[in-house]
Design a protein around this motif. Structure first.
Motif, PDB file in Angstrom:
ATOM      1  N   VAL A  70       0.720  -1.016  -0.060  1.00  0.00           N
ATOM      2  CA  VAL A  70      -0.172  -0.084   0.114  1.00  0.00           C
ATOM      3  C   VAL A  70       0.813   1.129  -0.031  1.00  0.00           C
ATOM      4  CG1 VAL A  70      -1.774   1.378   1.421  1.00  0.00           C
ATOM      5  CG2 VAL A  70      -2.064  -1.210   0.959  1.00  0.00           C
ATOM      6  N   ASN A  71       1.964   1.094   0.645  1.00  0.00           N
ATOM      7  CA  ASN A  71       2.994   2.175   0.742  1.00  0.00           C
ATOM      8  C   ASN A  71       3.842   2.370  -0.390  1.00  0.00           C
ATOM      9  OD1 ASN A  71       2.173   3.761   3.053  1.00  0.00           O
ATOM     10  ND2 ASN A  71       3.158   2.409   4.415  1.00  0.00           N
ATOM     11  N   ARG A  72       3.715   1.591  -1.346  1.00  0.00           N
ATOM     12  CA  ARG A  72       4.426   1.421  -2.602  1.00  0.00           C
ATOM     13  C   ARG A  72       6.055   1.163  -2.201  1.00  0.00           C
ATOM     14  NH1 ARG A  72       0.481   5.224  -5.877  1.00  0.00           N
ATOM     15  NH2 ARG A  72      -1.057   3.582  -6.263  1.00  0.00           N
ATOM     16  N   GLY A  73       6.325   0.516  -1.342  1.00  0.00           N
ATOM     17  CA  GLY A  73       7.694   0.569  -0.896  1.00  0.00           C
ATOM     18  C   GLY A  73       8.404   1.373  -0.145  1.00  0.00           C
ATOM     19  N   HIS A  74       7.823   2.452   0.357  1.00  0.00           N
ATOM     20  CA  HIS A  74       8.331   3.500   1.033  1.00  0.00           C
ATOM     21  C   HIS A  74       8.897   3.127   2.469  1.00  0.00           C
ATOM     22  CE1 HIS A  74       8.104   6.420  -2.317  1.00  0.00           C
ATOM     23  NE2 HIS A  74       6.691   6.318  -2.219  1.00  0.00           N
ATOM     24  N   THR A  75       7.946   2.070   3.011  1.00  0.00           N
ATOM     25  CA  THR A  75       8.267   1.708   4.147  1.00  0.00           C
ATOM     26  C   THR A  75       8.453   0.158   3.985  1.00  0.00           C
ATOM     27  OG1 THR A  75       5.847   1.286   4.911  1.00  0.00           O
ATOM     28  CG2 THR A  75       7.074   3.375   5.614  1.00  0.00           C
ATOM     29  N   SER A  76       9.216  -0.545   5.070  1.00  0.00           N
ATOM     30  CA  SER A  76       9.492  -2.113   4.780  1.00  0.00           C
ATOM     31  C   SER A  76       8.432  -2.656   5.596  1.00  0.00           C
ATOM     32  CB  SER A  76      10.878  -2.332   5.247  1.00  0.00           C
ATOM     33  OG  SER A  76      10.751  -2.301   6.920  1.00  0.00           O
ATOM     34  N   CYS A  77       8.380  -3.948   4.977  1.00  0.00           N
ATOM     35  CA  CYS A  77       7.320  -4.887   5.629  1.00  0.00           C
ATOM     36  C   CYS A  77       7.673  -4.977   7.192  1.00  0.00           C
ATOM     37  CB  CYS A  77       7.479  -6.185   4.987  1.00  0.00           C
ATOM     38  SG  CYS A  77       6.610  -7.683   5.693  1.00  0.00           S
ATOM     39  N   PHE A  78       9.174  -5.286   7.480  1.00  0.00           N
ATOM     40  CA  PHE A  78       9.523  -5.606   8.654  1.00  0.00           C
ATOM     41  C   PHE A  78       9.102  -4.505   9.767  1.00  0.00           C
ATOM     42  CE2 PHE A  78      13.000  -5.189  12.038  1.00  0.00           C
ATOM     43  CZ  PHE A  78      12.627  -6.543  12.530  1.00  0.00           C
ATOM     44  N   SER A  79       9.704  -2.945   9.162  1.00  0.00           N
ATOM     45  CA  SER A  79       9.196  -2.075  10.250  1.00  0.00           C
ATOM     46  C   SER A  79       7.857  -1.588  10.525  1.00  0.00           C
ATOM     47  CB  SER A  79       9.776  -0.730   9.374  1.00  0.00           C
ATOM     48  OG  SER A  79       9.132  -0.231   8.480  1.00  0.00           O
ATOM     49  N   ARG A 104      -6.412   3.769   2.924  1.00  0.00           N
ATOM     50  CA  ARG A 104      -5.575   4.142   1.746  1.00  0.00           C
ATOM     51  C   ARG A 104      -5.757   3.328   0.615  1.00  0.00           C
ATOM     52  NH1 ARG A 104       0.837   5.656   2.874  1.00  0.00           N
ATOM     53  NH2 ARG A 104       0.521   7.357   1.591  1.00  0.00           N
ATOM     54  N   LEU A 105      -5.750   1.812   0.980  1.00  0.00           N
ATOM     55  CA  LEU A 105      -6.106   0.777   0.102  1.00  0.00           C
ATOM     56  C   LEU A 105      -7.302   1.108  -0.554  1.00  0.00           C
ATOM     57  CD1 LEU A 105      -5.434  -1.839  -1.068  1.00  0.00           C
ATOM     58  CD2 LEU A 105      -6.867  -3.024   0.598  1.00  0.00           C
ATOM     59  N   ARG A 106      -8.380   1.434  -0.026  1.00  0.00           N
ATOM     60  CA  ARG A 106      -9.723   1.767  -0.552  1.00  0.00           C
ATOM     61  C   ARG A 106      -9.612   2.969  -1.479  1.00  0.00           C
ATOM     62  NH1 ARG A 106     -13.291   3.676   1.227  1.00  0.00           N
ATOM     63  NH2 ARG A 106     -12.851   4.726   3.086  1.00  0.00           N
ATOM     64  N   GLY A 107      -9.029   4.031  -1.022  1.00  0.00           N
ATOM     65  CA  GLY A 107      -8.635   5.007  -1.826  1.00  0.00           C
ATOM     66  C   GLY A 107      -7.778   4.750  -3.174  1.00  0.00           C
ATOM     67  N   GLN A 108      -6.861   3.887  -3.474  1.00  0.00           N
ATOM     68  CA  GLN A 108      -5.984   3.659  -4.332  1.00  0.00           C
ATOM     69  C   GLN A 108      -6.942   2.957  -5.326  1.00  0.00           C
ATOM     70  OE1 GLN A 108      -2.797   1.364  -2.831  1.00  0.00           O
ATOM     71  NE2 GLN A 108      -1.504   3.304  -2.242  1.00  0.00           N
ATOM     72  N   TYR A 109      -7.738   2.053  -4.860  1.00  0.00           N
ATOM     73  CA  TYR A 109      -8.500   1.203  -5.784  1.00  0.00           C
ATOM     74  C   TYR A 109      -9.943   1.592  -5.850  1.00  0.00           C
ATOM     75  CZ  TYR A 109      -4.460  -1.654  -6.162  1.00  0.00           C
ATOM     76  OH  TYR A 109      -3.054  -2.020  -6.340  1.00  0.00           O
ATOM     77  N   ASP A 110     -10.439   2.822  -5.288  1.00  0.00           N
ATOM     78  CA  ASP A 110     -11.796   3.145  -5.442  1.00  0.00           C
ATOM     79  C   ASP A 110     -12.874   2.229  -4.933  1.00  0.00           C
ATOM     80  OD1 ASP A 110     -13.605   5.362  -5.601  1.00  0.00           O
ATOM     81  OD2 ASP A 110     -13.972   4.581  -7.676  1.00  0.00           O
ATOM     82  N   LEU A 111     -12.308   1.599  -3.672  1.00  0.00           N
ATOM     83  CA  LEU A 111     -13.430   0.653  -3.180  1.00  0.00           C
ATOM     84  C   LEU A 111     -14.387   1.052  -2.010  1.00  0.00           C
ATOM     85  CD1 LEU A 111     -10.480  -1.928  -2.244  1.00  0.00           C
ATOM     86  CD2 LEU A 111     -12.240  -2.159  -4.179  1.00  0.00           C
ATOM     87  N   GLU A 112     -15.284   0.512  -2.044  1.00  0.00           N
ATOM     88  CA  GLU A 112     -16.477   0.994  -0.862  1.00  0.00           C
ATOM     89  C   GLU A 112     -16.006   0.738   0.411  1.00  0.00           C
ATOM     90  OE1 GLU A 112     -20.091  -1.164  -1.978  1.00  0.00           O
ATOM     91  OE2 GLU A 112     -20.019  -0.634  -4.149  1.00  0.00           O
ATOM     92  N   GLU A 113     -16.677   1.336   1.197  1.00  0.00           N
ATOM     93  CA  GLU A 113     -16.438   1.569   2.771  1.00  0.00           C
ATOM     94  C   GLU A 113     -17.524   0.611   3.215  1.00  0.00           C
ATOM     95  OE1 GLU A 113     -15.030   4.520   6.197  1.00  0.00           O
ATOM     96  OE2 GLU A 113     -16.631   5.293   5.120  1.00  0.00           O
TER      97      GLU A 113
END
Length: 172
Positions: A70-79, A104-113
């Motif tokens: 979701v962060n497109r690699g800006h933060t690591s999975c571990f951290s 954020r995921l919903r915003g990226q893919y225009d998903l319903e809440e």
């Protein structure tokens, strides 16, 4: 799926004869999924029993994988997974952190809440929400186990094409 061929009857009237249509393409499971809808439901955890088990035992692993994509690699999975584990261990309220990633995921893919707002979903059904988010990204073409960089490398090579959605851009 039938096509109609016509033959004439003995009296000269056309008789439609249904014959099976042969598909020219074989769609994948989620190729024709309606935009704006989740590919799986909140409680469909057993669609992927392995991630269900991992999330029940150690939700920080699932959350870390989701957050990296979701962060497109800006933060690591571990951290992110470590921060989630610390919040869960010390406060028991990791949901107050993880629901931001669902939004954020919903915003990226225009998903319903759905079925209610993101904070309530994570507060009441945290493991279910994490499993749904994991499945959503997986169904959209991401290999969740290899992380963002490896997914982008695979996309460059043309092995698997994960869709890149620019936030704020939606199809009308």
């Amino acid at each position: 799926m039938y096509t109609t061929n016509t033959q004439t009857s003995a009296y000269g009237h056309p008789n439609p004869i249904p014959t099976p249509a042969i598909p020219t393409t074989f769609p994948t499971r989620f190729q024709h999924h309606p935009p704006g809808e989740w590919t799986t439901g909140l409680f469909h955890c057993f669609d992927d029993p392995a991630i269900c088990l991992i999330t029940c035992c150690c939700p920080c692993i699932t959350f870390g994988q989701i957050s990296e994509i979701v962060n497109r690699g800006h933060t690591s999975c571990f951290s992110r997974g470590l921060l989630y584990a610390m919040l869960l261990g010390f406060t028991g309220c990791a949901c107050l952190y993880s629901f931001f990633y669902r939004s954020r995921l919903r915003g990226q893919y225009d998903l319903e809440e759905e079925p209610c707002n993101d904070c309530l979903v994570h507060f009441c059904c945290g493991p279910f929400a994490l499993c749904q988010e994991y499945r959503e990204l997986k169904n959209r073409g991401f290999d969740m186990e290899i992380g963002w960089e490896a997914n982008m490398e695979r996309q460059k090579r043309g092995v698997a094409r994960a869709p890149i959605v620019i936030p704020g851009m939606a199809r009308n």
